[in-house]
Write a protein that holds these residues in place. Structure first.
Motif, short mmCIF file in Angstrom:
data_model
loop_
_atom_site.label_atom_id
_atom_site.label_comp_id
_atom_site.label_asym_id
_atom_site.label_seq_id
_atom_site.Cartn_x
_atom_site.Cartn_y
_atom_site.Cartn_z
N TRP A 162 0.86 -1.19 0.00
CA TRP A 162 0.00 0.00 0.00
C TRP A 162 0.89 1.24 0.00
CZ3 TRP A 162 -3.13 2.13 4.74
CH2 TRP A 162 -3.89 3.27 4.30
N ASP A 163 0.79 1.99 -1.08
CA ASP A 163 1.54 3.25 -1.19
C ASP A 163 0.57 4.40 -0.98
OD1 ASP A 163 3.78 1.92 -1.78
OD2 ASP A 163 3.78 2.36 -3.93
N ILE A 164 1.11 5.43 -0.40
CA ILE A 164 0.26 6.61 -0.27
C ILE A 164 1.11 7.85 -0.55
CG2 ILE A 164 0.62 6.85 2.24
CD1 ILE A 164 -2.47 7.41 2.30
N GLY A 165 0.50 8.80 -1.16
CA GLY A 165 1.21 10.05 -1.46
C GLY A 165 0.29 11.21 -1.23
N PHE A 166 0.89 12.27 -0.84
CA PHE A 166 0.07 13.42 -0.49
C PHE A 166 0.86 14.67 -0.82
CE2 PHE A 166 -0.81 16.61 2.85
CZ PHE A 166 -2.15 16.82 2.60
N ASN A 167 0.25 15.61 -1.47
CA ASN A 167 0.94 16.88 -1.63
C ASN A 167 -0.03 18.03 -1.44
OD1 ASN A 167 0.09 18.12 -4.34
ND2 ASN A 167 0.62 16.02 -4.92
#
Lengths: 1075, 607
Positions: free
Chosen positions: A812-817
């Motif tokens: 599970w990858d998560i990215g946030f910007n």
């Protein structure tokens, strides 16, 4: 004196660099001579064999299993490969080096030794992992994030196979890059997006980042407006997203290497690079369904409500009840011959939106041998959008090749050709010909087809109605508007390696672009137009051709060398030159004899209008780029651009002048300290990378008009005599806008890259900003274009990404910007500027952000005549006369308390700039199944809903929304909707906060489920089946169709909903096969 | 290897340096392609012509501004209920700087273009690109137009920046110290000095090149059915006007006389040469108020005779002649056309018409009263010009002078709502006659002044006193005019108006009667000149100007000029006051108070 100092400074500076180079040259020749000798070789081998060694184990990050076959190397010293237990041992010159790890299917990675003799287990992620060692394709070389001194974002598209065919490279970036605000212009296929990198830098110049594709500037400007109302040609639409490998975005002063074109940042795109030698074929096929659910339609009145509203409105127009009752739509006698034409309940809105399909096929063949490699890509796509009004067909082809002529001489080529053709319709502010707008305002009493007295429908569509409004069904079916465009974009890049360290390279390329548009609006069913000379235009015809031809060259010398494994120096000295020629010509005709004659030459000769423009510009950009690394820990960068341009004035105060030409001198510098590579960090194991960086420098914006600096004369007729009058004074001091960019950032990675964080804080200042400077009365000019303004934008950006769950089966990858900017105009000559667009007033004032909506504030509705009378407030109408307010009128806030509502009571009522914007990505992988989503969001931006203003003004026979059922109808009624009032003498529908809405939204922008089909046959490298959804969920309080649109790229006209085709939902299924 | 590469770098650098330093200037000097770059303009006589044409093309654009400022700020025109706040400000002399009508920029745009053209004409003369004669014609024309513009600015703004340099640099503009302001009197001095310079070429553009006889370089041509000669400012007329303003009455009269005598002068007794006697002189049989049959003195029992009220005869022909006829060619001195074929729209339709226009402005009640207070020679108790200049259409009084080409000649409905043809009539015989009268009067030729404005030289300088009722002098046929019917004054007042007699004399001025008699009004009492009542005659002339040339853009200038000459602001203030008072405007008293100080006459100059 100042100029003199500057030129001396420059000379000294050049000498310094020359000196450095010359010294480097000396050292170089000695070391090479040594290196070439067998003695030296032996000596080296012995040292290495006897010398220090280091060993470690390499493991897969998700499975935890050891990996064999990973190459471990120390630059210019030694190399090793992991054995079947994942172990390696490598000689090191000292314990301060950095190990480079590379392997098929895995990310590349650097491991700084930091004085350790035994390295903890090195974990490698798969190559698609969003890693800090991913290389950004910088203008001269590839630089991994961990070595960047600048604020640079890097997006790897990995083939971009999952987005829908609606996506162009500009809209694709939405939500992916912190600080890049991407606003899709509308739902029209290929229409693209407005890109704003770190807010605004200019009021009148472009704010779009420079686009560079495969080392050559890709012109994204528009030369000449479309003759199709509301349409914007999108040059990004000629770039096939499937071809794009990598997108690198220079956000800070590093963009200064592009001199006076870099002020808005630079987007570097590289296409189809690094082909493998083995022949590979990738085929992608997908198709989808575009739809807009009924619930998205605006809640408009149906006939019963509308008729009541209409009679209320007409009663205020001065007509008597008898006159109103005599109107054909009020006469309910069935025997009345017009009965059936005016007694209907047509849902015009529904007529406009039709669900559509999209399809795409793309093919990529790559391969080659030692001498030559190539990638050939073809793409065909079609998209019918949501209205059946704007369907697009696109074709593109691209050839990228690398050819090794000799050991030292290589030629790279990148050639692309794209052709798009699209049916379009008027959109935006064209109340007579915008079918979407007409579908909203058209009275439901009317009928699509003509009907006779007996109620029998004719196959002919109804003509203009009794109110004078066009039939939207006619506009959407009978008007013909086409856009065909192509672009050839190609270059050859010759590179000669003069020595191991020194290379010369020159790139020569050509852009040839042509856009052809033709339009036809029939007379039947469409409201006539009035031309400027007073003639009536019934049918309207047009054709336009816009051409761009530009030649580009970029030549540089590069010098790259590492000295004693301590100093790494790269120097690039070069020059870019471009000459652009643009022209467009437009022909407009009117009143062709019959509606079957649709080409512009059939228009009435007396009414023909022709026009056009030609322009050319030249730009020269001399540059120096130098970067230097010390112990891989201290990294410095320096850029210097020296630009000349035909657009600049001839006498710019303070500018560097050489040979009578004014040069923009734009230096910038950056530095980074990799804290985590220091010895004292060796034991802080959870930190993979900690880097502090700062940059400052100048950039420029040369979008100041080709000829603005020059004095020229324009044609002025006196009857049939043609004369010339002076158009301007010319401004020899006109110069580029100067963008000063300061950026401080941190790149960090923790837990063996499981968590990556990049944060930036920046301060951008624009000096010498182009403004329309008010001039004194005796100048005769309304304003002069000068460099009189200044603006600043500061902001912060944060992006976080990581792998939350990393197990062999499930990841599970998560990215946030997220990014926030604050824009402020710091200097603006003259009084605050008020601009008008779509009935809105936009105020530009010192100390305030650009694009502020400026109107009245409202405070409810007068409940009764008595209440209005006691308030005693009047509204000043357009002719300056006072109109007393009455019951049911809007209660506007009387700012100055003079009981008169006029321009003095205008105030700021909304800021279209968001508080913050960003994106969230998640990716789940379970065995062969993966699910990726992208959410985008924006918060706090205000929208002026022009469309709703038309539908809730209650001033005309326009159909209204259901909210208007709640209008004020009698004394004592408490409501927030004013009375119906024909022609609006009391100004109830004036531009006010009634029409300003919150534009915040969070949207499930894309979601993709894909499955890697297990391949039994060896012919197939892979088979992927996937489904993608676009815009499936949107959470917003906005009352219009969709909160995302852009009427205009101008910073002053942001956030204005002028009735464009809305964003819609798409679901698609795709198949991708690798052979 | 290393040495080679070093040399290569060295050479490359050298080439780069050479490229960037020496050839660059040309590389980056790209003239505008979409327009005519300054470096390509003003190369020959055709470019000079283009400059003249361009300036006049732009000049048409200020037609509405000229009329509105000069009439609405004076006493003959009033705003209607449709008028916006800005027009109402002009009416009550309360202009704010944001009032678009008070914006000086359109005037200065033209002035700076004139400056630019004149600067380049000088340059072209020096460099031999323009022949001296071509130069003189063009330079004087544009120079005179610039003077005209400055005079307009000065009478509207009082003190103005007087700029004769072409401003070519944006940065120079903001330095207000470079643009000192001159007062109205100072501006008039400057303009008079310019115009009185003997080097000025005052005639019309020659139709052919004076040297080569070529016609291609001439500005005097026919275009779209209009002769361009009428487009350009009449320099004699302006020379007279500026001297009239300056108080050089002799010079003014000389110029007016010169202009009045223009015409194809043939033999004295060639009566067929209509223009000989009619051109630029207000005569009894051209553009005159007349009545159809039954003619003569009406029987008291008879209904009134029908006025000759159509587009091709009588006074209305001045504003409505569908062709440029023999009659009107004697009247028009400066006239510019609006056509629907070209971009410059006719602004008057919107201002004045209530059909297809916004009907923003109409005649003031005092103007209508003025016409209605007159008596004609036939006893009709009104001035018939009032019925032609203003018509009641749809129950509203509509200023018609500018609308006759737009409205149908009998129904007064628009011929085509979207086609707005018309003319901007800037100078005509009716103006010239009264200006000459004013100038002669102030040059102490009181009798001549009386004769020019009224009755005519022929009658006034004859031994037979004109008949008050009919104007007919009852001169016996035996009378020998050899030594009569002429002024016997020194030039420019040596006017011959002899008619008849044994030799069948036809002096050039024999048909001249002045605009008042031309309009069939009863004579002013002869006692006015017999008692040397200069002021009363001047009052009568200005009053006559109102009736003859109202709404044509002269009124404000007339009031300012006379008020300044007399040093009595009340002359102007009272007229405006009476207009406002008559219409019940509550601001009347305040306006009078403001206008009693000459500084209150002017609009604010927005810098």
């Amino acid at each position: 004196m100042q100029n003199f100092t500057k030129s001396i400074g420059l000379l000294l500076f050049l000498c310094l660099f020359g000196g450095v180079k010359a010294m480097a040259q000396k050292a170089d020749s000695i070391s090479v001579r040594l290196a070439d000798s067998i003695a030296r070789y032996k000596q080296d081998s012995v040292t290495k064999a006897k010398g220090d060694k280091i060993s470690g184990v390499v493991k897969d990050a998700s499975t935890g299993k050891t990996i064999s076959g990973i190459s471990v190397s120390i630059s210019l010293y030694s190399a090793a490969i992991t054995d079947d237990r994942g172990r390696f041992t490598i000689s090191v010159p000292n314990y301060n080096v950095v190990l480079m790890l590379k392997g098929q299917g895995y990310q590349q990675k650097e491991v700084p030794v930091k004085g350790r003799k035994v390295i903890p287990d090195v974990l490698l992620f798969e190559d698609a992992y969003n890693s800090i060692y991913d290389e950004a394709r910088m203008p001269f070389s590839n630089v991994a994030v961990n070595r960047q001194t600048n604020s640079v974002s890097n997006v790897n598209t990995l083939g971009a196979w999952e987005p829908t065919s609606l996506e162009t490279p500009d809209s694709y970036l939405q939500g992916k890059v912190a600080g890049l605000k991407v606003i899709r212009r509308s739902g029209t296929p290929n229409i693209g997006a407005n890109l704003f990198l770190r807010g605004y830098n200019s009021l009148y110049g472009t704010n779009a980042p420079l686009l560079v594709v495969d080392g050559m500037i890709y012109d994204t400007n528009n030369y000449g407006n479309s003759i199709i109302s509301g349409h914007v040609h999108n040059p990004y639409g000629s770039l096939d997203l499937h071809d794009v490998d990598n997108i690198t975005i220079l956000k800070d002063a590093s963009a200064g290497i592009y001199g006076t074109k870099g002020a808005n940042g630079v987007i570097l795109i590289s296409t189809n690079n690094h082909p493998d030698l083995a022949t590979k074929i990738d085929v992608g096929v997908y198709g989808g369904y575009n739809y807009m659910p009924q619930s998205s339609l605006l809640p408009l009145m149906q006939s019963p409500n509308y008729r009541t509203y209409l009679s209320d409105a007409l009663r205020t127009s001065g007509q008597t009840s008898d006159q109103i009752a005599a109107q054909p739509y009020m006469n309910d006698n069935v025997s009345n011959p017009n009965y059936y034409a005016y007694h209907n309940n047509t849902d015009w809105q529904k007529q406009i939106f039709k669900n559509g399909y999209n399809k795409n096929v793309n093919l990529r063949v790559s391969g080659g041998d030692d001498i030559a490699t190539y990638v050939l890509a073809l793409d065909y796509g079609g998209n019918k959008g949501i209205t059946n009004l704007t369907d697009l067909t696109k074709y593109s082809t691209r050839f990228n090749g690398n050819l090794k002529i000799s050991k030292h001489f290589t030629i790279n080529t990148s050639l692309s050709f794209a052709y798009n053709e699209q049916n379009l319709k008027d959109q935006g502010l064209s109340s007579k010909t915008n079918p979407i707008f007409l579908g909203l305002i058209k009275s439901p009493l009317l009928r699509v087809q003509q009907v006779n007295a007996q109620g029998t429908e004719s196959p002919n569509q109804s003509d203009v109605d009794v109110f004078g409004y066009s039939n939207p069904a006619v506009v959407s079916s009978k008007s013909q508007e086409f856009n065909q465009n192509y672009r050839f974009f190609g270059n050859f890049n010759f590179r000669y390696e003069i020595s191991k360290y020194l290379a010369a390279q020159t790139l020569i390329g050509v852009t040839a672009d042509k856009i052809r548009e033709s339009t036809f609006i029939p007379r039947a069913g469409v409201t006539d137009d009035t031309l400027t000379n007073g003639a009536i235009a019934d049918s309207r015809l047009g054709s336009q051709v816009t051409r761009l031809f530009s030649v580009y060259s970029d030549t540089y010398l590069s010098y790259n060398r590492t000295f004693n494994r301590i100093h790494t120096l790269g120097v690039y000295v070069g020059t870019r030159f471009t000459q652009s020629n643009t022209n467009y010509n437009v022909n407009l005709g009117y009143n062709s004899a019959i509606d079957q004659l649709v080409s512009v030459n059939t228009g009435a000769p007396a009414l023909r209008v022709t026009g056009g423009d030609v322009g050319s510009s030249r730009w020269l950009n001399n540059y120096v780029n130098a970067n230097y690394q010390l112990y891989n820990k201290y990294i410095f960068g320096f850029n210097m651009a020296l630009d000349a341009s035909s657009r600049f004035g001839t006498n710019i105060p303070g500018a560097l002048k050489v040979g009578g030409v004014n040069y923009a001198v734009l230096p910038s510098a950056s530095a980074a300290w990799v804290v985590s590579s220091e010895k004292f960090m060796a034991n802080v194991k959870f930190i993979e990378l900690l880097k502090l960086r700062a940059s400052y420098g100048l950039t420029g914006n040369d979008d100041i008009g080709n000829y603005t600096a020059r004095q020229y004369y324009v044609s002025q007729n006196l009857l049939g005599l043609q004369g010339l009058v002076r158009a301007n004074f010319g401004n020899p001091a006109l110069q580029w806008e100067v963008g000063k960019k300061l950026d401080i950032g941190i790149d960090a990675s923790f837990f063996q890259e499981r968590l990556n964080i990049t944060a930036d804080i920046y301060n951008n200042k624009t000096d010498h900003m182009i403004t329309q400077t008010p001039t004194p009365g005796y100048s005769g000019l309304v304003y002069a274009i000068t460099n009189g303004g200044a603006m600043k934008t500061n902001g912060v950006e944060l992006s976080v990404s990581g792998r939350v769950i990393s197990t062999p089966k499930f990841k599970w990858d998560i990215g946030f910007n997220i990014a926030s900017y604050h824009n402020k105009i710091t200097t603006l000559p003259g009084s605050p500027l008020l601009s008008q667009y779509a009935g809105a007033t936009i105020r530009t004032a010192e100390g305030r952000p650009a694009g502020i909506f400026y109107g009245y504030r409202t405070n409810g509705v007068y409940t009764s005549n008595a209440e209005a009378a006691s308030a005693g407030v009047s509204v000043r109408n357009s002719s300056g006369n006072l109109v007393a307010q009455q019951g049911g009128d809007m209660r506007f806030v009387d700012v100055n308390g003079d009981k008169i509502i006029d321009s003095k009571d205008l105030q700021e009522i909304g800021n279209p700039n968001p508080d913050y914007t960003g994106g969230i990505t998640t990716g789940f992988t379970y065995k062969r199944l993966s699910l990726n989503t992208l959410f985008t969001f924006t918060k706090g931006n205000k929208i002026y809903n022009y469309t709703r203003r038309q539908l809730e003004s209650e001033t005309s026979p326009y159909n209204q929304t259901l909210a208007i059922n709640n209008r004020w109808r009698g004394d004592g009624q408490v409501t927030n909707i004013p009375r119906a009032s024909y022609g609006d003498p009391s100004g109830n529908s004036s531009f006010s906060d009634r029409w300003i809405e919150d534009g915040s939204y969070i949207r499930l922008r894309t979601i993709t489920i894909s499955y890697d089909v297990p391949v039994k046959y060896k012919y197939f490298k892979y088979i992927k089946v996937y489904a993608t959804g676009n815009n499936l969920l949107t959470f917003t309080h906005y009352l219009g169709y969709d909160p995302e649109f852009a009427a205009n790229g101008n910073v002053l006209l942001q956030g204005i909903d002028n009735t464009l085709e809305p964003q819609f939902k798409t679901v698609q299924l795709g198949l991708r096969i690798g052979i | 290897m290393k040495r080679i590469s070093f040399k290569l770098i060295y050479k490359t650098c050298l080439v780069c340096c050479l490229v960037t330093t020496f050839s660059c200037k040309k590389v980056f000097d790209l003239p505008a392609k979409n327009q005519v770059d300054a470096e390509n303009a003003y190369q020959n006589v055709f470019d000079a012509n283009a400059a003249v044409v361009g300036i006049y093309g732009q000049f048409i654009g200020i037609a509405d501004r000229y009329i509105v400022l000069n009439e609405l700020r004076a006493d003959l025109m009033s705003p209607t209920a449709n008028a916006d706040i800005y027009l109402k400000q002009l009416n009550t002399h309360t202009e704010t700087t944001d009032n678009p009508w008070a914006d000086p920029k359109p005037w200065y745009k033209l002035i700076l273009n004139c400056n630019d053209a004149m600067y380049h004409f000088d340059d072209m003369l020096k460099t031999g690109k323009l022949k001296p004669i071509d130069y003189q014609q063009r330079y004087s024309d544009i120079g005179t137009l610039r003077c005209w513009l400055y005079l307009q600015l000065a009478i509207q703004y009082g003190s103005i920046p007087y700029i004769t340099d072409p401003i070519s640099n944006v940065t120079d503009l903001n330095d207000a110290s470079k643009f000192p302001r001159l007062t109205l009197a100072q501006v008039i001095d400057k303009l008079a000095a310019f115009m009185n310079d003997p080097v000025r070429y005052l005639d019309a553009y020659s139709a052919t090149d004076p040297i080569t006889n070529a016609t291609s370089s001439s500005l005097n041509v026919t275009v779209d059915g209009n002769t361009t000669n009428l487009f350009f400012i009449n320099k004699y007329a302006f020379l007279g006007d500026i001297n009239l303003w300056k108080g050089n009455y002799g010079l003014a009269s000389t110029a007016y006389r010169r202009l009045s005598d223009v015409g194809p002068i043939g033999t004295n007794n060639n009566a067929a040469a209509f223009a000989t006697y009619e051109q630029f002189k207000a005569c009894y049989d051209n553009q005159n108020v007349s009545y159809g049959s039954p003619s003569g003195t009406p029987n008291p029992n008879q209904t009134e005779n029908p006025l000759n009220d159509n587009n091709v005869t009588g006074w209305r022909q001045t504003f409505a002649d569908p062709a440029f006829s023999t009659n009107t060619s004697c009247e028009y001195i400066w006239r510019m056309p609006f056509t629907s074929t070209f971009q410059q729209g006719n602004p008057f339709v919107n201002l004045f018409s209530n059909q297809g226009g916004s009907y923003l402005l109409t005649a003031s009640q005092t103007m209508i009263d003025n016409w209605n207070s007159q008596t004609q020679r036939n006893g009709y108790p009104y001035d018939a010009r009032g019925r032609i200049a203003v018509r009641t259409i749809g129950g509203q009084p509509v200023i018609m002078k500018q609308l006759y080409y737009y409205l149908d000649n009998t129904s007064f409905l628009p011929v085509n709502v979207l086609s707005k043809p018309g003319y901007w009539l800037l100078y005509r015989t009716g103006v010239l006659a009264n200006r000459f009268a004013e100038s002669a009067l102030n040059d102490n030729q009181i009798k001549l002044g009386y004769a020019l404005a009224n009755v005519g030289i022929h009658d006034v300088f004859s031994p037979y006193t004109p008949n008050q009722q009919t104007g007919a002098t009852g001169i016996p046929s035996s009378f020998d005019p050899t030594n009569s019917e002429q002024t016997f004054l020194p030039a420019p007042y040596d006017i011959d108006a002899r008619s008849g007699g044994a030799q069948n004399y036809h002096g050039l001025w024999y048909r001249q009667v002045g605009t008042r008699s031309r309009a069939n009004l009863s004579n002013l009492p002869a006692s006015l000149y017999l008692t040397n009542n200069k002021l009363a005659i001047e009052d009568a002339i200005i009053d006559e100007c109102a009736r003859e040339t109202s709404f044509e853009g002269y009124r404000w200038g007339d009031l300012v000029r006379v008020a300044l000459r007399r040093g009595t602001p009340a002359f102007l203030a009272d007229k405006v006051y009476n207009k406002l008072l008559r219409e019940g405007n509550p601001a009347a008293t305040a306006v009078r108070t403001k206008l009693m100080d000459p500084n209150g006459w002017y609009m604010p100059f927005k810098l």
